[in-house]
Design an enzyme around this catalytic site. Structure first.
Site, PDB file in Angstrom:
ATOM      1  N   ASP A   1      29.583  40.681  41.057  1.00  0.00           N
ATOM      2  CA  ASP A   1      30.814  40.507  41.824  1.00  0.00           C
ATOM      3  C   ASP A   1      31.479  41.851  42.078  1.00  0.00           C
ATOM      4  OD1 ASP A   1      31.331  40.644  39.004  1.00  0.00           O
ATOM      5  OD2 ASP A   1      33.405  40.092  39.386  1.00  0.00           O
ATOM      6  N   GLU A   2      32.309  41.885  43.078  1.00  0.00           N
ATOM      7  CA  GLU A   2      33.181  43.026  43.375  1.00  0.00           C
ATOM      8  C   GLU A   2      32.437  44.367  43.368  1.00  0.00           C
ATOM      9  OE1 GLU A   2      36.340  42.403  40.491  1.00  0.00           O
ATOM     10  OE2 GLU A   2      37.419  41.110  41.895  1.00  0.00           O
ATOM     11  N   VAL A   3      31.338  44.429  44.089  1.00  0.00           N
ATOM     12  CA  VAL A   3      30.611  45.697  44.248  1.00  0.00           C
ATOM     13  C   VAL A   3      31.311  46.460  45.372  1.00  0.00           C
ATOM     14  CG1 VAL A   3      28.357  46.778  44.573  1.00  0.00           C
ATOM     15  CG2 VAL A   3      28.507  44.506  43.548  1.00  0.00           C
TER      16      VAL A   3
ATOM     17  N   HIS B   1      30.984  46.516  38.328  1.00  0.00           N
ATOM     18  CA  HIS B   1      31.598  46.432  36.994  1.00  0.00           C
ATOM     19  C   HIS B   1      30.673  46.968  35.907  1.00  0.00           C
ATOM     20  CE1 HIS B   1      35.269  44.430  38.156  1.00  0.00           C
ATOM     21  NE2 HIS B   1      34.611  43.472  38.763  1.00  0.00           N
TER      22      HIS B   1
END
Length: 498
Positions: A168-170, A90
């Site tokens: 998060d969410e890599v 992100h």
């Protein structure tokens, strides 16, 4: 576990719709009244980055004085502040810039930082050394930007105990040539590559900012093998924040056992808005209350596994990522936030519902599902006009879309026939009449909305919301009006039509 013994954080997602400080000054006392003890502030490009990072700040970023005011207002209301800076995934707001595009994991995507970028700049401090004390040469360029951001944000928040480093969410990990080479040479799995970068960031926070404890989102190691997680070194460096926003839980059944074998303490995270659809305008409070009731049950089940459960962060996402459109605005989400905060403290009872109703100035019981309330509620709280207008827009949009797509418009006002001037005035007149009324309603709504939003948000937010949601709808209705008028004008002018 006594749920009044731990923190209830309110997440302020500032990427896209940062409220004016005058509005937050009105809201913070209510947050304290409802049981909040702190703020999780995600600045993204709204922080006044300076020096070599000045290009990262938005044109509407808060000034240093405004950050000071935010921190002061929080303190006056008994709210701790935990800043959040993304340090891996992100990172669109950083990696979109030309000067940082070489730090992308994927050249054509600004979503994730490459953790293996070598660089000429020497950024090797004690915080960036591995457990054997050897320099991680691969990391210097990637870490420099991240650690510089962290340093500037922490400097603006003196005395903080916690700092959230995101992660998060890599979604893009171990893909680029440098990462693949490094993984081969060091025999690393993608999880281990992730852990090493996180460890270096956490080292920097711990070693350069005495007493500050890094928090990290849990999802990237939610399914990692315990043996790999155990040797990662993260157990002594970070505290995970387990997030889950769905009404019904579907976390891995062994998650708490796994995490508690590595980490002595934990945070959790729920949501009060911004988790049910990337372009939702109104908040279904029932959905989020069910999520919180499940969290209360989960907290009571896991309390014996951890030395400490520090608290819950109730997230309120403003957009799904840097490039997504705005979703539910903060003023519209306040009733949901009030109900969620009170439910965490006292459980979901009729008394809680009635108390929140009174606090927010509703003349009838607060509707927990605005989509089914049938009318626009009367209320009076900071931003209540925005709350009401969002519900009005949901009904207006549904009415307009239903009309535009009904058989009458699609049959006697379809684009093909209109282009050929092949239309019947008997059918055009009632369509034009209805479309004209709708357009007038939308124009009146636009005036009310502009006034309400300008009291709370900066001009760019007002422009974006209207440009995203209202302008396209008005354009579609205007198209019907223009086409109908043109067709009637041709008939009245005596034109011979096909």
């Amino acid at each position: 576990m006594a749920l009044d013994s731990f923190h209830s954080l309110v997440h302020l997602d500032l990427k896209g719709a940062p409220p004016k400080l005058e509005y937050l000054e009105k809201v913070f006392p209510l947050l304290t009244k409802w049981g909040a003890t702190g703020l999780l502030v995600e600045y993204e490009d709204m922080f006044p980055y300076h020096s070599e990072l000045s290009s990262l700040r938005s044109q509407s970023a808060y000034s240093s004085n405004e950050i000071n005011t935010l921190v002061r207002l929080a303190s006056q209301n008994g709210l701790i502040v935990i800043p959040l800076v993304q340090s891996f995934g992100h990172l669109e707001f950083v990696l979109k810039h030309t000067e940082y595009k070489t730090l992308r994991e994927m050249a054509d995507s600004p979503m994730a930082l490459c953790p293996s970028k070598p660089g000429e700049d020497k950024f090797l401090t004690d915080s960036l050394r591995n457990t054997e004390g050897q320099s991680n040469l691969f990391h210097e360029k990637s870490l420099k930007i991240v650690c510089s951001m962290i340093d500037q944000v922490i400097a603006a928040h003196p005395g903080i105990q916690w700092f959230h480093i995101g992660c998060d969410e890599v979604y893009h990990l171990g893909i680029c040539e440098q990462c693949r080479k490094r993984m081969t040479e060091e025999s690393l799995t993608p999880h281990e590559l992730f852990f090493q970068h996180v460890k270096n960031v956490a080292f920097h926070v711990r070693n350069h900012h005495q007493g500050v404890i890094p928090i990290i989102w849990d999802d990237m190691f939610r399914f990692a093998e315990v043996s790999i997680l155990a040797v990662s070194g993260l157990g002594e460096l970070v505290v995970p924040m387990v997030w889950h926003y769905l009404a019904s839980f579907n976390l891995p059944p062994d998650l708490w056992q796994k995490l508690s074998s590595i980490f002595s303490s934990v945070w959790v995270a729920s949501a009060f808005k911004g988790a049910t659809g990337p372009r939702a305008c109104a908040t279904n409070i029932n959905y989020h209350l069910e999520n919180h009731l499940n969290w209360i049950a989960a907290l009571n089940e896991m309390k014996c596994l951890f030395k400490n459960i520090h608290g819950i962060a109730i997230t309120g996402w403003q957009r799904y990522d840097h490039y997504a459109v705005l979703c539910e605005l903060l003023p519209h989400g306040l009733p949901s936030l009030a109900m969620c905060l009170q439910t965490i403290r006292k459980g979901l009872t009729s008394e809680v519902h009635e108390t929140v109703t009174a606090d927010l100035g509703f003349t009838s019981l607060l509707p927990l599902n605005p989509f089914g309330c049938g009318e626009i509620p009367t209320c009076s709280f900071p931003g209540s006009s925005v709350y009401q207008l969002m519900i009005e827009f949901v009904y207006l949009e549904a009415e307009c879309r239903k009309f535009i797509c009904n058989d009458g418009c699609l049959t006697w006002m379809n684009d093909y026939n209109v282009r050929r001037n092949f239309t019947n005035p008997v059918h055009i007149k009632p369509i034009l009449s209805t479309a004209g009324v709708m357009l007038a309603q939308l124009e009146e709504f636009q005036k009310k909305l502009s006034t309400a939003l300008q009291d709370i948000f900066y001009p760019n937010t007002v422009e974006e919301w209207q440009g995203t949601y209202l302008a396209p709808l008005m354009a579609d209705v205007q198209k019907l009006v223009d086409a109908g008028r043109q067709q009637l004008s041709l008939f009245q002018g005596g034109a011979v039509l096909p």
